[in-house]
Design a protein around this motif. Structure first.
Motif, PDB file in Angstrom:
ATOM      1  N   ALA A 171       1.792 -10.242   7.944  1.00 51.95           N
ATOM      2  CA  ALA A 171       3.132  -9.711   8.163  1.00 51.95           C
ATOM      3  C   ALA A 171       3.718  -9.142   6.875  1.00 51.95           C
ATOM      4  O   ALA A 171       4.310  -8.051   6.870  1.00 51.95           O
ATOM      5  CB  ALA A 171       4.034 -10.808   8.721  1.00 51.95           C
ATOM      6  N   PHE A 172       3.541  -9.859   5.777  1.00 49.44           N
ATOM      7  CA  PHE A 172       4.044  -9.378   4.490  1.00 49.44           C
ATOM      8  C   PHE A 172       3.369  -8.073   4.100  1.00 49.44           C
ATOM      9  O   PHE A 172       4.013  -7.139   3.604  1.00 49.44           O
ATOM     10  CB  PHE A 172       3.806 -10.447   3.423  1.00 49.44           C
ATOM     11  N   SER A 173       2.062  -7.994   4.320  1.00 44.63           N
ATOM     12  CA  SER A 173       1.313  -6.790   3.951  1.00 44.63           C
ATOM     13  C   SER A 173       1.818  -5.570   4.701  1.00 44.63           C
ATOM     14  O   SER A 173       1.972  -4.486   4.118  1.00 44.63           O
ATOM     15  CB  SER A 173      -0.180  -6.996   4.226  1.00 44.63           C
ATOM     16  N   GLU A 174       2.090  -5.732   5.982  1.00 47.52           N
ATOM     17  CA  GLU A 174       2.562  -4.596   6.774  1.00 47.52           C
ATOM     18  C   GLU A 174       3.953  -4.172   6.341  1.00 47.52           C
ATOM     19  O   GLU A 174       4.253  -2.970   6.238  1.00 47.52           O
ATOM     20  CB  GLU A 174       2.543  -4.940   8.255  1.00 47.52           C
ATOM     21  N   SER A 175       4.827  -5.130   6.058  1.00 46.38           N
ATOM     22  CA  SER A 175       6.165  -4.777   5.600  1.00 46.38           C
ATOM     23  C   SER A 175       6.109  -4.073   4.248  1.00 46.38           C
ATOM     24  O   SER A 175       6.786  -3.055   4.024  1.00 46.38           O
ATOM     25  CB  SER A 175       7.027  -6.039   5.501  1.00 46.38           C
ATOM     26  N   LEU A 176       5.282  -4.596   3.326  1.00 48.92           N
ATOM     27  CA  LEU A 176       5.139  -3.961   2.023  1.00 48.92           C
ATOM     28  C   LEU A 176       4.564  -2.552   2.167  1.00 48.92           C
ATOM     29  O   LEU A 176       5.002  -1.622   1.481  1.00 48.92           O
ATOM     30  CB  LEU A 176       4.243  -4.813   1.128  1.00 48.92           C
ATOM     31  N   ARG A 177       3.595  -2.396   3.054  1.00 53.96           N
ATOM     32  CA  ARG A 177       3.007  -1.070   3.286  1.00 53.96           C
ATOM     33  C   ARG A 177       4.083  -0.056   3.639  1.00 53.96           C
ATOM     34  O   ARG A 177       4.136   1.054   3.082  1.00 53.96           O
ATOM     35  CB  ARG A 177       1.966  -1.130   4.401  1.00 53.96           C
ATOM     36  N   GLN A 178       4.965  -0.437   4.566  1.00 49.61           N
ATOM     37  CA  GLN A 178       6.016   0.474   4.990  1.00 49.61           C
ATOM     38  C   GLN A 178       6.978   0.793   3.848  1.00 49.61           C
ATOM     39  O   GLN A 178       7.482   1.914   3.735  1.00 49.61           O
ATOM     40  CB  GLN A 178       6.777  -0.129   6.165  1.00 49.61           C
ATOM     41  N   GLU A 179       7.194  -0.181   2.984  1.00 45.73           N
ATOM     42  CA  GLU A 179       8.144  -0.008   1.889  1.00 45.73           C
ATOM     43  C   GLU A 179       7.642   0.950   0.814  1.00 45.73           C
ATOM     44  O   GLU A 179       8.426   1.730   0.252  1.00 45.73           O
ATOM     45  CB  GLU A 179       8.457  -1.372   1.269  1.00 45.73           C
ATOM     46  N   ALA A 181       4.691   3.027   1.016  1.00 45.06           N
ATOM     47  CA  ALA A 181       3.733   4.058   1.433  1.00 45.06           C
ATOM     48  C   ALA A 181       4.097   5.439   0.893  1.00 45.06           C
ATOM     49  O   ALA A 181       3.223   6.196   0.474  1.00 45.06           O
ATOM     50  CB  ALA A 181       3.637   4.101   2.955  1.00 45.06           C
ATOM     51  N   GLY A 182       5.356   5.777   0.868  1.00 45.36           N
ATOM     52  CA  GLY A 182       5.772   7.092   0.403  1.00 45.36           C
ATOM     53  C   GLY A 182       5.659   7.294  -1.090  1.00 45.36           C
ATOM     54  O   GLY A 182       5.849   8.405  -1.589  1.00 45.36           O
ATOM     55  N   ARG A 183       5.332   6.209  -1.805  1.00 50.70           N
ATOM     56  CA  ARG A 183       5.218   6.308  -3.264  1.00 50.70           C
ATOM     57  C   ARG A 183       3.780   6.092  -3.719  1.00 50.70           C
ATOM     58  O   ARG A 183       3.526   5.763  -4.876  1.00 50.70           O
ATOM     59  CB  ARG A 183       6.182   5.315  -3.925  1.00 50.70           C
ATOM     60  N   HIS A 184       2.835   6.257  -2.810  1.00 53.19           N
ATOM     61  CA  HIS A 184       1.411   6.309  -3.123  1.00 53.19           C
ATOM     62  C   HIS A 184       0.821   4.971  -3.581  1.00 53.19           C
ATOM     63  O   HIS A 184      -0.197   4.951  -4.265  1.00 53.19           O
ATOM     64  CB  HIS A 184       1.115   7.397  -4.165  1.00 53.19           C
ATOM     65  N   VAL A 185       1.463   3.871  -3.207  1.00 52.02           N
ATOM     66  CA  VAL A 185       0.848   2.554  -3.377  1.00 52.02           C
ATOM     67  C   VAL A 185       0.292   2.147  -2.023  1.00 52.02           C
ATOM     68  O   VAL A 185       1.028   2.000  -1.047  1.00 52.02           O
ATOM     69  CB  VAL A 185       1.853   1.504  -3.889  1.00 52.02           C
ATOM     70  N   ARG A 186      -1.009   2.005  -1.951  1.00 51.23           N
ATOM     71  CA  ARG A 186      -1.690   1.683  -0.702  1.00 51.23           C
ATOM     72  C   ARG A 186      -1.798   0.170  -0.567  1.00 51.23           C
ATOM     73  O   ARG A 186      -2.094  -0.521  -1.541  1.00 51.23           O
ATOM     74  CB  ARG A 186      -3.068   2.325  -0.675  1.00 51.23           C
ATOM     75  N   VAL A 187      -1.565  -0.335   0.630  1.00 53.58           N
ATOM     76  CA  VAL A 187      -1.664  -1.773   0.897  1.00 53.58           C
ATOM     77  C   VAL A 187      -2.757  -1.987   1.923  1.00 53.58           C
ATOM     78  O   VAL A 187      -2.700  -1.450   3.040  1.00 53.58           O
ATOM     79  CB  VAL A 187      -0.329  -2.350   1.399  1.00 53.58           C
ATOM     80  N   THR A 188      -3.755  -2.780   1.549  1.00 54.18           N
ATOM     81  CA  THR A 188      -4.903  -3.040   2.411  1.00 54.18           C
ATOM     82  C   THR A 188      -5.025  -4.525   2.678  1.00 54.18           C
ATOM     83  O   THR A 188      -5.010  -5.336   1.747  1.00 54.18           O
ATOM     84  CB  THR A 188      -6.197  -2.532   1.764  1.00 54.18           C
ATOM     85  N   LEU A 189      -5.155  -4.870   3.944  1.00 56.74           N
ATOM     86  CA  LEU A 189      -5.364  -6.253   4.372  1.00 56.74           C
ATOM     87  C   LEU A 189      -6.840  -6.435   4.711  1.00 56.74           C
ATOM     88  O   LEU A 189      -7.379  -5.717   5.552  1.00 56.74           O
ATOM     89  CB  LEU A 189      -4.502  -6.554   5.599  1.00 56.74           C
ATOM     90  N   ILE A 190      -7.494  -7.373   4.041  1.00 54.41           N
ATOM     91  CA  ILE A 190      -8.901  -7.672   4.283  1.00 54.41           C
ATOM     92  C   ILE A 190      -8.985  -9.005   5.011  1.00 54.41           C
ATOM     93  O   ILE A 190      -8.453 -10.016   4.540  1.00 54.41           O
ATOM     94  CB  ILE A 190      -9.692  -7.764   2.957  1.00 54.41           C
ATOM     95  N   GLU A 191      -9.655  -9.036   6.163  1.00 55.07           N
ATOM     96  CA  GLU A 191      -9.700 -10.229   7.008  1.00 55.07           C
ATOM     97  C   GLU A 191     -11.149 -10.652   7.259  1.00 55.07           C
ATOM     98  O   GLU A 191     -11.743 -10.298   8.283  1.00 55.07           O
ATOM     99  CB  GLU A 191      -8.989  -9.951   8.325  1.00 55.07           C
ATOM    100  N   PRO A 192     -11.732 -11.420   6.337  1.00 52.66           N
ATOM    101  CA  PRO A 192     -13.115 -11.851   6.553  1.00 52.66           C
ATOM    102  C   PRO A 192     -13.201 -13.010   7.546  1.00 52.66           C
ATOM    103  O   PRO A 192     -12.293 -13.855   7.629  1.00 52.66           O
ATOM    104  CB  PRO A 192     -13.555 -12.321   5.161  1.00 52.66           C
ATOM    105  N   GLY A 193     -14.323 -13.054   8.256  1.00 59.59           N
ATOM    106  CA  GLY A 193     -14.677 -14.249   8.997  1.00 59.59           C
ATOM    107  C   GLY A 193     -15.324 -15.241   8.039  1.00 59.59           C
ATOM    108  O   GLY A 193     -15.034 -15.260   6.848  1.00 59.59           O
TER     109      GLY A 193
END
Length: 253
Positions: A171-179, A181-193
């Motif tokens: 949830a934090f990652s998605e909110s940060l992504r939206q915040e 995104a327009g300034r070219h900081v990419r947010v990636t969530l990695i979900e390993p098994g």
């Protein structure tokens, strides 16, 4: 191998073992200078020496990122020594499984502190530097990579608070992504098994045996599998934003 991260600096938390150590090696192999952050300084020093022996640049920083002052200091040391910060990999985490009923609540406190608060503190400290790098850097972008888990998608009995922390990371990652995104900081969530690391060794013995049985028929992912996935995400051209990657061992539920 093409050095696609030349001129950039990455900070990796939980770098003393497992996914963190493998990620530091992978990013260094691609040309990044790497700040290694964890509590076990002896392991960090050994990893830093290995990276340097392979021609890379590495800085070992002993810090407990559950302390906001230490998280902030780790970021500032990295920037002061290496000159900038382009990539943050929030990898530090702990998995303490067991029923909610009669649970030792200190395990809950530890998971929330490391998996959530440590990630928040480090991101908060790093963000101004990442925004600066994205606006004036060799790649025209910067990256935050948050290492979550399949447990951030699927809740299981006996995994309750671990599930809570990893859902929170998502949830934090998605909110940060939206915040940002327009300034070219990419947010990636990695979900390993399930990954073959020392993560499961922290579980109470009676719980650990049951967890190991649940995955006994799988060939587990390796730390290098996850590290290569992270490296792939952060070496895409600036126009490419990879928001989420779910990776599992073959036949995993």
């Amino acid at each position: 191998m093409t050095n696609t991260l030349n001129g950039t600096v990455a900070l990796v938390t939980g770098a003393s073992s497992g996914i963190g150590a493998a990620t530091a090696r992978a990013l260094a192999a691609r040309g990044a200078s790497v700040a290694l952050v964890a509590r076990r300084k002896d392991r960090l020093d050994e990893l830093a020496a290995d990276i340097r022996a392979d021609g890379g640049t590495a800085l070992a920083i002993e810090a407990d990122i559950t302390d906001p002052a230490q998280a902030r200091s780790a970021v500032e040391q990295a920037v002061a020594s290496l000159g900038r910060l382009d990539t943050l990999v929030n990898n530090a985490g702990v998995m303490l499984l067991g029923p909610i009923e009669d649970a030792p609540v200190e395990e809950w406190d530890r998971m929330v502190a490391i998996n959530v608060q440590g990630l928040l503190y480090t991101t908060h400290a790093a963000l101004p530097h990442l925004l600066a790098a994205a606006s004036a850097g060799p790649r025209d972008s910067a990256d935050v990579v948050n290492v979550s888990s399949v447990a951030g998608r699927v809740a299981r009995s006996g995994w309750g608070v671990y599930n809570l922390t990893k859902h929170g990371v998502g949830a934090f990652s998605e909110s940060l992504r939206q915040e940002v995104a327009g300034r070219h900081v990419r947010v990636t969530l990695i979900e390993p098994g399930a990954v073959a690391t020392e993560l499961a060794s922290h579980i109470r013995p009676e719980i650990r045996a049951a967890a190991q049985r649940a995955f006994s028929d799988l060939e587990l992912l390796t730390a290098e599998d996850v590290a290569e996935t992270i490296a792939f995400a952060v070496t895409r051209p600036a126009r490419v934003v990879i928001n989420e990657i779910l990776l599992r061992p073959d036949t995993a539920a």
